[in-house]
Design an enzyme around this catalytic site. Structure first.
Site, PDB file in Angstrom:
ATOM      1  N   GLU A 121      -6.502  27.755   7.127  1.00  0.00           N
ATOM      2  CA  GLU A 121      -7.295  28.958   6.835  1.00  0.00           C
ATOM      3  C   GLU A 121      -8.680  28.679   6.254  1.00  0.00           C
ATOM      4  OE1 GLU A 121      -4.757  31.532   4.536  1.00  0.00           O
ATOM      5  OE2 GLU A 121      -3.246  31.638   6.106  1.00  0.00           O
TER       6      GLU A 121
ATOM      7  N   GLU B  24       3.389  30.219  13.042  1.00  0.00           N
ATOM      8  CA  GLU B  24       4.011  31.119  12.044  1.00  0.00           C
ATOM      9  C   GLU B  24       4.261  32.471  12.685  1.00  0.00           C
ATOM     10  OE1 GLU B  24       1.751  31.197   8.374  1.00  0.00           O
ATOM     11  OE2 GLU B  24       1.260  29.081   8.513  1.00  0.00           O
TER      12      GLU B  24
HETATM   13  C1  XIL Z   1       3.758  32.519   2.691  1.00  0.00           C
HETATM   14  C2  XIL Z   1       5.228  32.339   2.357  1.00  0.00           C
HETATM   15  O1  XIL Z   1       6.008  32.753   3.452  1.00  0.00           O
HETATM   16  C3  XIL Z   1       5.582  33.137   1.123  1.00  0.00           C
HETATM   17  O2  XIL Z   1       6.915  32.859   0.696  1.00  0.00           O
HETATM   18  C4  XIL Z   1       4.605  32.810  -0.014  1.00  0.00           C
HETATM   19  O3  XIL Z   1       4.882  33.659  -1.108  1.00  0.00           O
HETATM   20  C5  XIL Z   1       3.183  33.004   0.431  1.00  0.00           C
HETATM   21  O4  XIL Z   1       2.944  32.225   1.586  1.00  0.00           O
HETATM   22  N1  XIL Z   1      -0.020  31.822   6.037  1.00  0.00           N
HETATM   23  C6  XIL Z   1       0.477  30.587   5.700  1.00  0.00           C
HETATM   24  C7  XIL Z   1       1.777  30.493   5.014  1.00  0.00           C
HETATM   25  O5  XIL Z   1      -0.105  29.550   6.081  1.00  0.00           O
HETATM   26  O6  XIL Z   1       1.853  29.391   4.157  1.00  0.00           O
HETATM   27  C8  XIL Z   1       2.107  31.759   4.253  1.00  0.00           C
HETATM   28  O7  XIL Z   1       3.423  31.639   3.748  1.00  0.00           O
HETATM   29  C9  XIL Z   1       1.948  32.963   5.149  1.00  0.00           C
HETATM   30  C10 XIL Z   1       0.538  33.093   5.656  1.00  0.00           C
END
Ligand code: XIL
Length: 373
Positions: free
Chosen positions: A158, A263
């Site tokens: 990001e 994701e």
């Molecule tokens: C999220 C997790 O799923 C949660 O449990 C945590 O509280 C916050 O982060 N983008 C990403 C991930 O790269 O690491 C994030 O994961 C979701 C958005």
């Protein structure tokens, strides 16, 4: 040959056919996502701490049955793995690696450099040279420890704004774009075999895509190793447009890197920014308990179940079309009960974004994806 011998031959053929057919029946593996998509790409999931520690046996069973790639949802993030300058917490990450090794899963390291879930002490680093040292130490230690076992690293997560410019963060503010170059360089030194990925959300957006392409080209022009682009895939029932997703996959692949869908989850609930006048900076706490934002507390109606399945199959048709360019499709979770989308962007909702429901049962979307390839 008399009738008696004929009878024996026919009997033997019958028995051997019977045995063979029943033995092949027995040998048939249960259909699963990972086997259905094995010729095309890995099917991954994100494992929460409770999954890594084996505290949710039903989720573990699903993991083993359906997935052949795994990402730690939180346990390798900076604040957890490197909470103090000279202290690393490897216990859970080590268990994560063991889980991947025991189940022959493609292990993904998430994530080395990210402005979020960062350890507080990193915010105190004062200048560019000191930050370069911090990055070197962090990356060499973690990537070095899991050399050969973590197959792919989300090296930088990001780094882009929505318009494709680079996001302000403690890393960028001190080092400029050089922090990205340094991170990829150090990761390649620590494990030359690992696949190194740039990962971000909204990678389908044309402006952000242009920024990502520029970022990848900058590394390539400087001779710095980058192997993949990660499209997070936090999508909804209504967006993004599949055409934008497809254009992004094609354009990233044209850079000579692999595309990882890292994701994937599809929210069935509205997000505050879908509402007219709801700015992203707004505090979403005002929506906590708002029934309009949480319509499926009692379960997902068949019509929405159907929409979710259509949305997933639409996306997977594109993934299959670009199977040569796509290395992996990872879901952000295993089952709806443990999805981060129950808590974000509004706390305490009942979301249904994944392929398995709260009772660990496959949803319609699962069945349709299984039948697709
Ligand atoms: C999220 C997790 O799923 C949660 O449990 C945590 O509280 C916050 O982060 N983008 C990403 C991930 O790269 O690491 C994030 O994961 C979701 C958005």
């Amino acid at each position: 040959m008399n009738n008696f011998y004929w009878l024996i031959i026919v009997f033997c053929l019958f028995v051997s056919y019977g045995c063979e057919s029943s033995s092949t029946d027995l040998a048939q593996p249960t259909p699963s996502l990972k086997t259905a998509y094995e010729p095309s790409f890995f099917i991954g999931a994100a494992a929460g701490t409770s999954h890594i520690l084996g505290e949710d046996s039903a989720a573990l069973q699903l993991l083993q049955q359906e997935f052949n790639a795994l990402t730690a949802e939180n346990d390798m993030k900076w604040m957890h793995i490197h909470p103090q300058p000279d202290s690393f917490h490897f216990d859970i990450a080590d268990r994560f690696i063991q889980l991947c090794l025991d189940n022959d899963m493609y292990a993904v390291g998430h994530t080395l450099v990210w402005h979020s879930q960062l350890a507080d002490w990193v915010q105190e680093v004062e200048d560019s040279a000191a930050m370069a040292k911090v990055l070197q130490h962090h990356i060499a230690t973690i990537v070095g420890r899991y050399k050969g076992r973590i197959k792919a690293w989300d090296v930088v997560n990001e780094a882009l704004n929505e318009d494709g410019t680079l996001r302000s963060s403690i890393f960028y503010d001190l080092m400029g774009e050089a922090y990205i170059e340094e991170a990829f360089k150090q990761a390649a030194i620590a494990d030359p075999e690992a696949e190194l990925i740039y990962n971000d959300y909204n990678m389908w957006k044309p402006e952000k895509r242009a920024g990502a392409i520029r970022l990848v080209k900058n590394l390539q022009e400087k001779g710095i190793k980058i192997d993949g682009v990660g499209m997070q895939g936090h999508w909804s029932l209504v967006g993004p447009d599949l055409v934008d997703i497809e254009n992004s996959i094609r354009e990233y692949a044209a850079l000579g890197v692999k595309v990882h869908i890292t994701e994937l989850d599809i929210t069935v609930l509205p997000n505050p920014w879908d509402l007219e006048g709801a700015a992203v900076e707004q505090n979403f706490d005002a929506y906590i308990g708002d029934e309009r934002m949480d319509a499926y507390r009692q379960g997902l109606p068949d019509s929405v179940q159907q929409q979710l399945a259509e949305r997933y199959t639409g996306a997977f048709k594109i993934f299959l079309k670009y199977r040569e360019d796509i290395k992996r499709v990872s879901f952000w979770g295993i089952h709806d009960g443990h999805s981060w989308l129950n808590g974000w962007p509004i706390q305490g909702r009942t979301n249904h974004p994944l392929l398995f429901d709260r009772t660990y049962q496959p949803k319609l979307a699962y069945q349709q994806l299984l039948d697709l390839p």
